[in-house]
Design an enzyme around this catalytic site. Structure first.
Site, PDB file in Angstrom:
ATOM      1  N   ASN A   1       3.616 -14.570   2.943  1.00 54.69           N
ATOM      2  CA  ASN A   1       2.753 -14.560   4.119  1.00 54.69           C
ATOM      3  C   ASN A   1       1.331 -14.950   3.789  1.00 54.69           C
ATOM      4  OD1 ASN A   1       4.747 -13.903   5.820  1.00 54.69           O
ATOM      5  ND2 ASN A   1       4.234 -11.725   5.980  1.00 54.69           N
TER       6      ASN A   1
ATOM      7  N   ASP B   1      23.653  17.197 -29.484  1.00 54.91           N
ATOM      8  CA  ASP B   1      23.973  18.319 -30.325  1.00 54.91           C
ATOM      9  C   ASP B   1      25.474  18.581 -30.146  1.00 54.91           C
ATOM     10  OD1 ASP B   1      23.146  20.444 -31.849  1.00 54.91           O
ATOM     11  OD2 ASP B   1      22.919  21.771 -30.136  1.00 54.91           O
TER      12      ASP B   1
ATOM     13  N   ASP C   1      19.875  22.104 -27.132  1.00 51.44           N
ATOM     14  CA  ASP C   1      19.533  23.380 -26.508  1.00 51.44           C
ATOM     15  C   ASP C   1      18.827  24.355 -27.428  1.00 51.44           C
ATOM     16  OD1 ASP C   1      21.579  23.840 -28.201  1.00 51.44           O
ATOM     17  OD2 ASP C   1      22.817  24.980 -26.798  1.00 51.44           O
TER      18      ASP C   1
ATOM     19  N   ASP D   1       6.703  -2.072   7.288  1.00 51.40           N
ATOM     20  CA  ASP D   1       6.779  -1.018   6.266  1.00 51.40           C
ATOM     21  C   ASP D   1       7.823   0.041   6.602  1.00 51.40           C
ATOM     22  OD1 ASP D   1       5.139  -1.700   4.236  1.00 51.40           O
ATOM     23  OD2 ASP D   1       3.337  -0.754   5.065  1.00 51.40           O
TER      24      ASP D   1
ATOM     25  N   GLU E   1       0.817  -1.218   0.000  1.00 53.55           N
ATOM     26  CA  GLU E   1       0.000   0.000   0.000  1.00 53.55           C
ATOM     27  C   GLU E   1       0.846   1.261   0.000  1.00 53.55           C
ATOM     28  OE1 GLU E   1       0.161  -2.168   2.292  1.00 53.55           O
ATOM     29  OE2 GLU E   1       0.702  -1.257   4.194  1.00 53.55           O
TER      30      GLU E   1
HETATM   31  N1  LIG Z   1      22.808  33.123 -36.724  1.00 53.21           N
HETATM   32  C1  LIG Z   1      23.191  32.491 -37.841  1.00 53.21           C
HETATM   33  N2  LIG Z   1      23.473  33.200 -38.948  1.00 53.21           N
HETATM   34  C2  LIG Z   1      23.835  32.570 -40.062  1.00 53.21           C
HETATM   35  N3  LIG Z   1      23.967  31.260 -40.199  1.00 53.21           N
HETATM   36  C3  LIG Z   1      23.726  30.485 -39.127  1.00 53.21           C
HETATM   37  C4  LIG Z   1      23.327  31.074 -37.899  1.00 53.21           C
HETATM   38  N4  LIG Z   1      23.150  30.074 -37.026  1.00 53.21           N
HETATM   39  C5  LIG Z   1      23.430  28.939 -37.664  1.00 53.21           C
HETATM   40  N5  LIG Z   1      23.788  29.174 -38.949  1.00 53.21           N
HETATM   41  C6  LIG Z   1      24.169  28.162 -39.944  1.00 53.21           C
HETATM   42  O1  LIG Z   1      23.294  27.033 -39.895  1.00 53.21           O
HETATM   43  C7  LIG Z   1      24.016  25.851 -39.573  1.00 53.21           C
HETATM   44  C8  LIG Z   1      23.171  24.950 -38.754  1.00 53.21           C
HETATM   45  O2  LIG Z   1      22.988  25.541 -37.510  1.00 53.21           O
HETATM   46  P1  LIG Z   1      22.032  24.927 -36.434  1.00 53.21           P
HETATM   47  O3  LIG Z   1      21.989  25.881 -35.317  1.00 53.21           O
HETATM   48  O4  LIG Z   1      20.796  24.480 -37.102  1.00 53.21           O
HETATM   49  O5  LIG Z   1      22.867  23.629 -36.039  1.00 53.21           O
HETATM   50  P2  LIG Z   1      22.850  22.723 -34.747  1.00 53.21           P
HETATM   51  O6  LIG Z   1      22.310  21.417 -35.127  1.00 53.21           O
HETATM   52  O7  LIG Z   1      22.251  23.420 -33.599  1.00 53.21           O
HETATM   53  O8  LIG Z   1      24.392  22.605 -34.605  1.00 53.21           O
HETATM   54  P3  LIG Z   1      25.258  22.424 -33.335  1.00 53.21           P
HETATM   55  O9  LIG Z   1      25.388  20.969 -33.200  1.00 53.21           O
HETATM   56  O10 LIG Z   1      26.537  23.081 -33.723  1.00 53.21           O
HETATM   57  O11 LIG Z   1      24.577  23.100 -32.210  1.00 53.21           O
HETATM   58  C9  LIG Z   1      25.245  26.336 -38.882  1.00 53.21           C
HETATM   59  O12 LIG Z   1      26.301  25.455 -38.990  1.00 53.21           O
HETATM   60  C10 LIG Z   1      25.539  27.628 -39.612  1.00 53.21           C
HETATM   61  O13 LIG Z   1      26.201  27.370 -40.823  1.00 53.21           O
HETATM   62 MG   LIG Z   2      22.581  23.658 -31.599  1.00 51.79          MG
END
Ligand SMILES: Nc1ncnc2c1ncn2[C@@H]1O[C@H](COP(=O)(O)OP(=O)(O)OP(=O)(O)O)[C@@H](O)[C@H]1O
Ligand SMILES: [Mg+2]
Length: 884
Positions: free
Chosen positions: A684, A350, A616, A713, A308
């Site tokens: 039991n 990521d 993130d 318990d 319980e």
């Molecule tokens: N503020 C920005 N201005 C211009 N290009 C950008 C910007 N942010 C990201 N990019 C381009 O887009 C690509 C993909 O970025 P994204 O943030 O989607 O990747 P991510 O999967 O979050 O990568 P990571 O693993 O590095 O965090 C980057 O590698 C860059 O070339």
């Molecule tokens: Mg990222």
């Protein structure tokens, strides 16, 4: 299994008709009103409210929140304790005693009921308090205008009339109307079920417009995908469209693998119990015993079998785990996430901020030929400085580098912005000199995506046509820098005749201006952390939107196999079946978009893996949601944090290792409680049921059963803080009802065997009278339950594993009470206990010792056997049908 869980969730978050409630609670249909009129009606202005006015409204309107009132929560928890049918049976038993004027019996039953309900309530209450406290450390905030200035305001404190500035990654914190937007796309799946983002623009719509068509309004529970907007808050808290729905959702929290396991197990117990209780009742009737007494006994038995305290123990164990994890910088948003953290066998992560430091520095701004270029730096700085989307380290690095070089926005004006998105992977700002003149389009982004917009390339101060040879040269340079570990953006520009606004197709016929090279080194500790995780049986996969060269460089430098790589393009061309196959073997997923991140998680889950996802960004949100345990970091965007079950307060993988350990510890302790108490109780039950026809009287009086149960318990609660052996932390654990059933049978029946031996000894050797018999068995069964706890809490020989301090002290204490109770005068007679003669006591202690030895032996056999079986079961898991 995972699929089912997800289905439940998406159904839960996609209600059928929020419409009705939205309109009925507020007939004024704000989407059909002119913005100026609404502002006037809400006594607000384009500059927002004053903080005094906001405070006044907060007082009269209440918080912008959907959580339950604290009092309601207490009442719900308290009533929840009486929900169990067993407690009801017991209350009924007490009522029967009272009716028969057996006041003492009635009082004891009542005391035991209140005692265990009180204990359960107290524990659960403390657990829920702890969780609420942890959650409040993650409170959401939003940018709002107060006293005419931009302020960061907790979303709880928003009121009608507030003016908000929303940008990509924000969760919409209330219902409202947009006053001003810029490429403002909102994901409304939680409200309308529509998974594609919807563009919002100011305007006035007919009152009858359905919620999915209200393109001038935003709703609580949706999220900003890209762009920016100014929003006037019209409804808050429970008055929002989502608020009405949330009321209904609270009743049915999402089911997880863990809760389902607990439920399945409860059903098993109830079945066993019903059979046994009926058996006891019928036998006693047949033997002509007084029916009231035998009914009370049967009822007490039923109570005895049920764990319980299970709900209380589960929440206590989990919340104790959650608190310990919080001390180590891991915040748990849903308690079940702990169990999932412990069972995780793949972690997708990521790249930026997790494997790398996440603090970018600009190393160089170069012309197409790789020579340093102040002009490229200037343009990149302007692009980053005027950008209004989500805060990100690339733009931050550019702004910092520009400021250091003495650049400023002075003299230039932003005409338009085409925000960054994950499919285009570029960001465009259109600029003009303050004094007037031609407009300049400045685009920066991923190399391939920027090059695709270019037809010309900058050379010697002019733009010349871009031929294949030049493309090849740019590509070679890009590859080379990437493999050296530089994160790279490309920049392109074009001059145009002045216009008032720009759109996606203006990113064309651009002139390739140059490169921006960033450095984001891998974290120093990552290598060790990944090794630790691997030792725990957690495989690592990197899932990034960044390009293959730099991703491979980072992967290599943290000791991962960069050869096993899939690109977004390849994944896009793959059927699900192919991805299921390839995902397992791939370590590095590069150039992927958010939907592909989610597909990768699902592909791994398809093979029965428990998948963790660490990310993130908004681009990580779908994957975080799909994963068995979504993990985010404190600085992450709202949407990511909200999709995650676990938030790391330090963006450091090392904390995660500890989280995995803690998850496994917590899970192991929960499982200990469940398996040990149920097998002891089951034993039991069986003994009592068998004893009923064999004995001339009841083996225990009802009140003795209850007291026994209550005392045993107490140490069980201490299991939540018990030590866990190292070897049990070494691999992922899963909830397995089949295993539990086998466990219950093996150890339950072992204990029954000794119970029957005790009965025989008492009757045939010692010729014990009824009170002496009952007292002896009261003491023996309590002692065996305590001893077995210490034996079964570990897979090792009991003497090779030290129990937690609280556990062994409470166990000793209760054992002392058990032995002393028959000799303590008023209490003993209250419960019908009599002092035991030394000879009998000695014999009983020998039985207990023999029983402990037998259990230890059975345990060795039990854990020696299943190795083969485990593997078989695992492969069955692997072949489980596809989740959809
Ligand atoms: N503020 C920005 N201005 C211009 N290009 C950008 C910007 N942010 C990201 N990019 C381009 O887009 C690509 C993909 O970025 P994204 O943030 O989607 O990747 P991510 O999967 O979050 O990568 P990571 O693993 O590095 O965090 C980057 O590698 C860059 O070339
Ligand atoms: Mg990222």
């Amino acid at each position: 299994m995972k699929g089912t869980r997800h289905r439940t969730r998406s159904r839960v978050t996609a209600p059928t008709s929020p419409e009705a409630s939205a309109t009925s609670s507020d007939p004024e249909a704000f989407w059909s009103r002119d913005a100026a009129a609404l502002l006037a009606e809400l006594d607000s202005g384009i500059q927002g409210l004053s903080s005094d006015e906001a405070a006044r409204r907060l007082k009269s309107e209440g918080f912008n929140a959907l959580d339950e009132e604290p009092e309601a929560q207490v009442v719900r928890l308290a009533l929840g304790q009486f929900k169990s049918p067993l407690v009801l049976i017991l209350v009924f038993g007490g009522a029967v005693s009272a009716f028969l004027r057996d006041w003492l019996e009635a009082a004891i039953i009542l005391a035991v009921v209140l005692g265990s309900c009180g204990l359960g309530f107290l524990q659960e209450y403390r657990a829920s308090k702890a969780v609420a406290q942890l959650r409040s450390r993650l409170a959401l905030t939003v940018n709002a205008l107060r006293d005419g200035a931009r302020r960061v305001v907790p979303t709880r404190e928003l009121v009608r009339g507030d003016v908000l500035m929303l940008s990509a990654g924000n969760l919409v914190p209330a219902d409202g109307i947009v006053l001003e937007t810029r490429d403002f796309l909102v994901t409304e799946a939680s409200l309308t079920g529509e998974s594609f983002p919807v563009e919002k623009q100011p305007g006035v719509l007919p009152p009858g417009t359905p919620i999915a068509g209200r393109t001038n309004a935003v709703y609580l529970g949706t999220s900003v995908r890209s762009g920016t907007a100014t929003v006037l808050v019209v409804r808050t808290g429970e008055h929002t469209a989502f608020g009405a729905v949330a009321q209904r959702l609270r009743a049915a929290p999402p089911e997880t693998e863990f809760t389902r396991g607990v439920q399945e197990f409860g059903i098993l117990l109830v079945r066993v119990m019903v059979v046994m209780v009926l058996f006891v009742l019928i036998v006693n009737q047949w033997m002509g015993r007084p029916w009231i007494e035998s009914m009370l006994f049967a009822v007490a038995l039923a109570v005895g079998l049920s764990p319980e305290l299970l709900p209380a123990i589960v929440s206590v164990t989990l919340s104790a785990g959650a608190r310990r994890m919080a001390d180590r910088g891991v915040l748990v948003r849903h308690l079940e996430a702990i169990e999932n953290l412990g069972s995780m066998d793949f972690l997708c992560t990521d790249k930026t901020g997790t494997l790398t430091e996440g603090v970018m520095t600009l190393e160089a701004a170069t012309a197409p030929d790789g020579t340093a270029s102040p002009e490229v730096l200037r343009l990149a700085f302007m692009n980053a400085a005027f950008e209004t989307g989500i805060d990100n380290p690339l733009d931050a690095a550019l702004v910092a580098a520009g400021a250091k070089a003495g650049l400023s926005k002075a003299g230039l004006r932003k005409i338009d912005e085409i925000p960054y998105d994950f499919l285009r992977r570029r960001l465009t700002i259109v600029l003009a000199p303050e004094a007037g003149g031609a407009h300049v389009i400045v685009t920066k982004g991923a190399f391939a995506q920027v090059l695709a917009t270019c037809t010309r390339v900058a050379r010697g101060g002019a733009c010349v046509p871009l031929d294949d040879e030049e493309r090849e040269r740019l590509d070679a340079w890009f590859r080379e820098q990437g493999s050296r570990g530089f994160r790279l953006l490309a920049l392109a520009t074009r001059e145009v005749e002045p216009r008032s606004s720009y759109a996606h197709d203006d990113e064309a016929e651009m002139c390739f201006a140059g490169f921006l090279l960033f450095l984001d080194p891998p974290k120093a500790t990552v290598l060790r952390t990944l090794e630790t995780l691997a030792a725990y049986g957690v495989g690592i996969k990197v899932v990034t939107g960044d390009n293959r060269y730099v991703a491979a460089h980072v992967a290599k430098s943290v000791g991962l196999d960069a050869q096993a790589m899939l690109t977004g393009e390849q994944i896009g061309a793959m059927k699900d079946e192919a991805l299921w196959h390839h995902a397992q073997k791939t370590v590095l997923f590069v150039e992927v978009d958010p939907q592909q991140k989610e597909r990768i998680v699902r592909a791994l889950q398809h093979h029965g893996h428990a998948v963790g996802y660490l990310g993130d960004g908004i681009n990580d949100a779908p994957a975080l949601h799909a994963a068995d345990v979504g993990i985010s970091v404190d600085g992450a965007v709202d949407v990511a944090r909200d999709s995650a079950g676990v938030v790391l307060l330090r963006p450091d993988l090392d904390v995660l290792c500890q989280g995995v350990q803690e998850g496994r510890r917590t899970f192991a302790n929960t499982l200990k409680y469940v398996s040990i108490t149920t097998s002891a109780n089951f034993g039991n039950m069986v003994s009592m049921a068998l004893a009923a026809p064999l004995l001339p009287f009841l083996p225990l009086a009802a009140k003795q059963v209850l007291l026994n149960n209550f005392l045993s318990d107490l140490p069980s609660i201490a299991i939540s803080s018990d030590r866990v052996d190292e070897d049990r932390l070494a691999s992922a654990q899963h909830w397995d009802v089949h295993d539990l059933r086998r466990y219950m049978l093996v150890f339950g029946l072992t204990s029954s065997l000794f119970d029957l031996l005790t009965f025989w000894l008492l009757l045939k050797v010692f010729h014990a009278s009824e009170p002496l018999f009952q007292t002896s068995w009261f003491v023996v069964s309590l002692l065996t339950e305590l001893a077995v706890l210490l034996v079964l809490r570990t897979h090792r020989p009991a003497w090779k594993s030290r129990p937690g301090t609280v556990l062994w002290t409470t166990t000793l204490l209760v054992a002392a009470v058990a032995l002393a109770l028959p000799f303590i005068h008023p209490v003993a007679s209250l419960f019908g206990l009599v002092p035991l003669p030394p000879g009998l006591l000695g014999a009983m202690l020998i039985v207990v010792l023999a029983y402990v030895a037998a259990t230890e032996f059975a345990k060795r056999r039990f854990y020696a056997l299943p190795r083969r079986r485990t593997r078989k079961r695992r492969s069955k898991r692997l072949r489980a049908p596809a989740p959809s």
